[in-house]
Design a protein around this motif. Structure first.
Motif, PDB file in Angstrom:
ATOM      1  N   ALA A 421       0.847  -1.198   0.000  1.00 56.10           N
ATOM      2  CA  ALA A 421       0.000   0.000   0.000  1.00 56.10           C
ATOM      3  C   ALA A 421       0.877   1.240   0.000  1.00 56.10           C
ATOM      4  N   LEU A 422       0.375   2.307  -0.627  1.00 53.99           N
ATOM      5  CA  LEU A 422       1.112   3.573  -0.727  1.00 53.99           C
ATOM      6  C   LEU A 422       0.154   4.740  -0.617  1.00 53.99           C
ATOM      7  N   MET A 423       0.569   5.769   0.105  1.00 54.93           N
ATOM      8  CA  MET A 423      -0.156   7.036   0.105  1.00 54.93           C
ATOM      9  C   MET A 423       0.849   8.171   0.004  1.00 54.93           C
ATOM     10  N   SER A 424       0.550   9.146  -0.843  1.00 52.97           N
ATOM     11  CA  SER A 424       1.432  10.288  -1.045  1.00 52.97           C
ATOM     12  C   SER A 424       0.627  11.565  -0.879  1.00 52.97           C
ATOM     13  N   MET A 425       1.183  12.538  -0.130  1.00 56.27           N
ATOM     14  CA  MET A 425       0.423  13.753   0.155  1.00 56.27           C
ATOM     15  C   MET A 425       1.310  14.989   0.152  1.00 56.27           C
ATOM     16  N   ASP A 426       0.699  16.121  -0.065  1.00 58.15           N
ATOM     17  CA  ASP A 426       1.357  17.421   0.048  1.00 58.15           C
ATOM     18  C   ASP A 426       1.344  17.800   1.525  1.00 58.15           C
ATOM     19  N   PRO A 427       2.516  17.937   2.168  1.00 60.47           N
ATOM     20  CA  PRO A 427       2.525  18.193   3.610  1.00 60.47           C
ATOM     21  C   PRO A 427       2.004  19.576   3.991  1.00 60.47           C
ATOM     22  N   THR A 428       2.006  20.501   3.052  1.00 59.61           N
ATOM     23  CA  THR A 428       1.559  21.868   3.351  1.00 59.61           C
ATOM     24  C   THR A 428       0.042  21.983   3.348  1.00 59.61           C
ATOM     25  N   GLY A 430      -2.022  19.264   2.981  1.00 63.51           N
ATOM     26  CA  GLY A 430      -2.640  18.022   3.463  1.00 63.51           C
ATOM     27  C   GLY A 430      -3.311  17.231   2.360  1.00 63.51           C
ATOM     28  N   TYR A 431      -3.238  17.721   1.116  1.00 66.74           N
ATOM     29  CA  TYR A 431      -3.937  17.076   0.010  1.00 66.74           C
ATOM     30  C   TYR A 431      -3.262  15.752  -0.367  1.00 66.74           C
ATOM     31  N   VAL A 432      -4.043  14.693  -0.362  1.00 64.51           N
ATOM     32  CA  VAL A 432      -3.552  13.382  -0.778  1.00 64.51           C
ATOM     33  C   VAL A 432      -3.480  13.364  -2.301  1.00 64.51           C
ATOM     34  N   LYS A 433      -2.321  12.986  -2.823  1.00 68.37           N
ATOM     35  CA  LYS A 433      -2.095  13.003  -4.268  1.00 68.37           C
ATOM     36  C   LYS A 433      -2.177  11.618  -4.901  1.00 68.37           C
ATOM     37  N   ALA A 434      -1.865  10.585  -4.122  1.00 66.92           N
ATOM     38  CA  ALA A 434      -1.932   9.223  -4.651  1.00 66.92           C
ATOM     39  C   ALA A 434      -2.318   8.281  -3.517  1.00 66.92           C
ATOM     40  N   TRP A 435      -3.103   7.255  -3.869  1.00 68.01           N
ATOM     41  CA  TRP A 435      -3.629   6.323  -2.858  1.00 68.01           C
ATOM     42  C   TRP A 435      -3.745   4.937  -3.502  1.00 68.01           C
ATOM     43  N   VAL A 436      -2.835   4.049  -3.144  1.00 73.68           N
ATOM     44  CA  VAL A 436      -2.876   2.682  -3.658  1.00 73.68           C
ATOM     45  C   VAL A 436      -3.110   1.773  -2.462  1.00 73.68           C
ATOM     46  N   GLY A 437      -4.348   1.347  -2.289  1.00 75.30           N
ATOM     47  CA  GLY A 437      -4.733   0.637  -1.075  1.00 75.30           C
ATOM     48  C   GLY A 437      -4.427  -0.844  -1.056  1.00 75.30           C
ATOM     49  N   GLU A 442      -9.906  -6.033  -7.666  1.00 76.71           N
ATOM     50  CA  GLU A 442     -10.868  -7.045  -8.106  1.00 76.71           C
ATOM     51  C   GLU A 442     -10.762  -8.314  -7.261  1.00 76.71           C
ATOM     52  N   HIS A 443      -9.545  -8.660  -6.862  1.00 79.29           N
ATOM     53  CA  HIS A 443      -9.327  -9.890  -6.110  1.00 79.29           C
ATOM     54  C   HIS A 443      -9.240  -9.658  -4.602  1.00 79.29           C
ATOM     55  N   PHE A 444      -8.703  -8.512  -4.194  1.00 78.46           N
ATOM     56  CA  PHE A 444      -8.483  -8.245  -2.770  1.00 78.46           C
ATOM     57  C   PHE A 444      -9.053  -6.870  -2.432  1.00 78.46           C
ATOM     58  N   LYS A 445     -10.250  -6.849  -1.876  1.00 80.08           N
ATOM     59  CA  LYS A 445     -10.984  -5.603  -1.684  1.00 80.08           C
ATOM     60  C   LYS A 445     -10.510  -4.770  -0.485  1.00 80.08           C
ATOM     61  N   TYR A 446      -9.800  -5.380   0.437  1.00 78.92           N
ATOM     62  CA  TYR A 446      -9.483  -4.702   1.697  1.00 78.92           C
ATOM     63  C   TYR A 446      -8.466  -3.584   1.486  1.00 78.92           C
ATOM     64  N   ASP A 447      -8.827  -2.379   1.877  1.00 76.98           N
ATOM     65  CA  ASP A 447      -7.938  -1.223   1.739  1.00 76.98           C
ATOM     66  C   ASP A 447      -6.914  -1.210   2.865  1.00 76.98           C
ATOM     67  N   GLN A 448      -5.629  -1.108   2.493  1.00 77.82           N
ATOM     68  CA  GLN A 448      -4.566  -1.135   3.482  1.00 77.82           C
ATOM     69  C   GLN A 448      -3.988   0.248   3.745  1.00 77.82           C
ATOM     70  N   VAL A 449      -4.525   1.288   3.133  1.00 83.00           N
ATOM     71  CA  VAL A 449      -4.054   2.650   3.401  1.00 83.00           C
ATOM     72  C   VAL A 449      -4.689   3.202   4.661  1.00 83.00           C
ATOM     73  N   LYS A 450      -6.008   3.149   4.725  1.00 85.42           N
ATOM     74  CA  LYS A 450      -6.694   3.746   5.873  1.00 85.42           C
ATOM     75  C   LYS A 450      -7.444   2.735   6.719  1.00 85.42           C
ATOM     76  N   VAL A 666       4.880   3.933   2.470  1.00 89.11           N
ATOM     77  CA  VAL A 666       4.734   2.646   1.776  1.00 89.11           C
ATOM     78  C   VAL A 666       4.819   1.516   2.804  1.00 89.11           C
ATOM     79  N   TRP A 667       3.924   0.542   2.694  1.00 92.46           N
ATOM     80  CA  TRP A 667       3.952  -0.651   3.544  1.00 92.46           C
ATOM     81  C   TRP A 667       3.878  -1.902   2.683  1.00 92.46           C
ATOM     82  N   THR A 668       4.594  -2.951   3.095  1.00 92.83           N
ATOM     83  CA  THR A 668       4.544  -4.240   2.414  1.00 92.83           C
ATOM     84  C   THR A 668       4.478  -5.367   3.447  1.00 92.83           C
ATOM     85  N   GLY A 669       3.678  -6.370   3.170  1.00 96.94           N
ATOM     86  CA  GLY A 669       3.585  -7.543   4.045  1.00 96.94           C
ATOM     87  C   GLY A 669       2.564  -8.508   3.495  1.00 96.94           C
TER      88      GLY A 669
END
Length: 746
Positions: A421-428, A430-437, A442-450, A666-669
């Motif tokens: 999972a990956l999340m990228s944001m503008d620190p100033t 707070g706007y999230v620019k990318a979100w890969v949960g 299609e195969h794995f519905k569970y979001d791992q970002v939030k 970024v998290w992996t597991g």
């Protein structure tokens, strides 16, 4: 024998005929009046005409005005008249209603000619575009002949109303926005253009427009997917009609007829589009938001995201989102191979004592198991079902595959798939620019970002160091890197450290964090105490309930989400200000009325000087610490800070990268922590998570249009920095202080 009628008989028969005609005409007039007054069913009011009841997809829109995806029952999105190619309009008018611009909803000339054709056996439709729109908007075609006659009169009256209240341009636009384009849940010209040709309505060529308009009369029989020959013949007929109306020349028609269908068909479903994990989380949050804030329609009914055509404006950048998804796919394919190699030839049953329990839990969560339970199957029957080979579709990093496998074996297969999972944001802002949960929605519905939380490991260490810096400690302070035991919080706690990863001797705080040293981190925790560290962690937006005032939080024994951790690190890059990660900007109804507008929460989590010193500490991780491959392998030599994290048994790998304009976590597991890498060299955050960050940033920096600059460093506080970060000068100061102390002692 010819019978000659007297003048009296002629007058009498003429009177019968006229009575029949008058009676018939009167009957028709009465029927129309009864229909108009709603005796046979309520007709649309003017308000209904202004707000036609159509199932309109809600659109999720990125910050750069790209469509990320839709929520729908019917895949329908509206366009304006200006967004429709003239080719489409010309094809529609030429084929469906050549006198469209002349009549007022009902074309009586055409109606009487159609009656004649039907009488002689040439069945043709007589509905104008406006009448077809009335049918599309307000009713379904009746199959009972008597009901169909009544319905036809309702359509006529509604068509006249529509013509009185709308311009011709508005009518043709509404028609093209509502018409059915096939058996793939495709409604409206926008969805049709995307689905069949991967283009927009304004870019449709004459032959493409002719194909789509040709489907209007019979989306099933003229389907270019199921009946390509029928579709081709129908397209050519529409082209000929366009030529007859003067919209195309003879030469153009001949040229277009020679072209193949040229489809770029892509069946659209809820999984299609960018950021599917993000959109799934967003949908649930909007539904909750509407309830919590009591946001309803004017009549008090709740909004339906699948039907009400809302416009949802988000902070995601479509280009950066694509780069994040590409970076994940590019790296994780190879990492999965490394993971598989570690498990090759090894039995999960022997290596993992709890594997049977994990397998059972996985089975209980499947739709297959739930369905069998609802059918009343016994546990023995269910076990037998899960051990019977069936056809199934499996995810692989090289693409989905169809195979035959026991369902229970497919669960084992999925347990061994890495997640990321990956999340990228503008620190100033707070706007999230990318979100890969996750890896495949299609195969794995569970979001791992939030939605998911995992143990954060060493990515928690900067919080302890930040408390120390806030209390005047310098990054240059030297500490013996040796075991520390902390008492006073229950059982005495002595953290361990791998011999090969432990630096010998005395090291600075900056180096200790750069190389993720447990002993020095524990020393600092013993100095600053757990309570202030816990308070800072919460102040920086981490909401995990298992954070408490205990010493082990310095090594990240608590769970947190990628969302919270990335948001927390943004405070380091934003002068100590924690800015709530924001991804929803506003929601509008289909008419452009604003239903909701988000206001970001901001609070001072650290003082500005501490935040700046922490960016100096974090840069040390990348310059020569555990995150140094950002530089030596991926050649990102600009100012970048970061922190790797690896949890016990290499179950979780983390990397959070910090730049002045972007903070990316970024998290992996694996799905279960019991299934993990066998070595830190491969499973540590530096190898399992950092490369995804680096590949993503390479792509971002290469696109200058995004405005993410490489030559920008973190801004120091305007008031200056009182904490010494020049370790050479710090050593001289310390030496001078020691000499003074010795003289005083003397």
């Amino acid at each position: 024998m010819i019978v000659k009628l007297s003048p009296q008989d002629t007058r009498r028969y003429n009177w019968y005929i006229w009575r029949f005609v008058i009676a018939g005409f009167s009957f028709v007039v009465i029927m129309f009046l009864l229909t108009a007054f709603g005796i046979f069913g309520e007709l649309p009011s003017f308000r209904d005409l202004e707000n036609p009841k159509s199932n309109l997809a809600s659109e999720v829109i990125s910050s750069d005005k790209q469509l990320l995806g839709t929520y729908f029952i019917q895949n329908r999105s509206n366009v304006t008249y200006k967004e429709i190619s003239p080719n489409v309009i010309n094809a529609l008018v030429a084929t469906e209603d050549s006198r469209f611009y002349e009549h007022s909803g009902i074309d009586f000339n055409r109606t009487f000619s159609i009656i004649f054709y039907n009488l002689i056996g040439k069945k043709q439709g007589g509905s104008t575009i406006t009448q077809q729109l009335a049918l599309n908007l307000f009713s379904e075609r009746a199959h009972n002949p008597l009901k169909r006659i009544v319905q036809k009169m309702q359509e006529w009256i509604t068509a006249v109303k529509i013509e009185r209240h709308y311009t011709k341009e508005e009518i043709i636009t509404m028609y093209l926005n509502t018409v059915d384009f096939g058996a793939y849940n495709v409604y409206g010209i926008k969805s049709a253009a995307i689905t069949y040709f991967n283009t927009t309505p304004e870019q449709l060529t004459p032959d493409q427009a002719a194909l789509l308009v040709g489907m209007v009369n019979g989306p099933g029989i003229y389907s270019p997917i199921n009946h390509p020959e029928n579709a081709l013949n129908r397209r050519n007929l529409v082209l000929r009609r366009m030529q007859e109306m003067g919209y195309l020349s003879d030469g153009q028609v001949d040229e277009f007829k020679q072209k193949p269908l040229g489809l770029q068909f892509k069946k659209i479903n809820h999984n299609e589009g960018s950021a599917p994990y993000f959109r799934a989380v967003l949908k649930k949050e909007i539904q909750k938001l509407f309830v919590d804030k009591n946001i309803t329609k004017a009549d008090g009914t709740p909004y339906d995201l699948d039907r009400d055509g809302l416009k949802i404006y988000t902070t995601l950048d479509a280009t950066m989102q694509r780069y994040a998804e590409e970076a994940q796919k590019e790296y994780m394919r190879g990492l999965q191979a490394q993971f598989n190699a570690q498990w090759k030839g090894k039995s999960l049953w022997k290596k993992i004592p709890s594997f049977k329990q994990l397998l059972d839990q996985g089975m209980y969560r499947t739709d297959r198991y739930k369905s069998l339970k609802l059918q009343g199957k016994t546990d023995e029957e269910i076990q037998q079902d899960f051990n019977t080979p069936v056809k199934m579709n499996l995810f692989t990093w090289k693409g989905d595959i169809d195979t035959v496998m026991k369902p229970i074996d497919s669960i084992v297969y999925c347990k061994l798939l890495l997640r990321n999972a990956l999340m990228s944001m503008d620190p100033t802002t707070g706007y999230v620019k990318a979100w890969v949960g996750g890896t495949n929605f299609e195969h794995f519905k569970y979001d791992q970002v939030k939605m998911g939380t995992r143990q954060v490991g060493s990515t928690a260490k900067p919080f302890t160091y930040a408390v120390a810096i806030e209390n005047g400690y310098s990054p240059c302070m030297e500490i013996p890197n040796e075991p520390v035991t902390i008492t006073g919080y229950g059982e005495p706690w002595t953290p361990g450290s791998s011999p090969e990863g432990t630096l010998p001797g005395t090291i600075t705080l900056r180096k200790a964090m750069a190389y993720s040293q447990n002993y020095v981190t524990a020393y600092v925790m013993n100095e600053v105490k757990p309570l202030p560290v816990m308070e800072l962690i919460k102040k920086m937006g981490i909401t995990s309930p298992d954070i408490g005032p205990y010493p082990a939080i310095c090594l990240g024994t608590f769970n947190a989400s990628v969302y919270d951790m990335t948001g927390a690190y943004s405070a380091f890059a934003n002068h100590g200000l924690w800015t709530e990660p924001t991804y929803l900007l506003r929601i509008e109804d289909k008419n452009g009325n604003v239903l909701y507008e988000h206001h970001t929460n901001i609070r001072q989590a650290l003082n500005e000087q501490t935040a700046y010193v922490m960016t100096y500490m974090l840069k040390g991780v990348v310059e020569d610490g555990t995150g140094s491959r950002v530089r030596y392998k991926y050649k990102l030599n600009n100012p970048i800070g970061g922190k790797t994290g690896t949890t016990q048994n290499n179950s979780d790998g983390w990397f959070i990268g910090v730049t002045p304009q972007l903070v990316t976590g970024v998290w992996t597991g694996c799905e279960d922590r019991a299934i993990h890498f066998n070595s830190t060299k491969v499973g540590g955050g530096a190898n399992s998570a950092l490369p995804v960050f680096a590949l993503y940033m390479q792509k971002v920096y290469a696109n200058k249009a995004l405005g993410i600059k490489q030559n920008v460093d973190f801004d120091p506080p305007k008031s200056g920095v009182n904490i010494q970060i020049n370790c050479g000068a710090y050593s001289e100061q310390q030496q001078g202080t020691n000499e003074v102390d010795e003289k005083l002692e003397f």
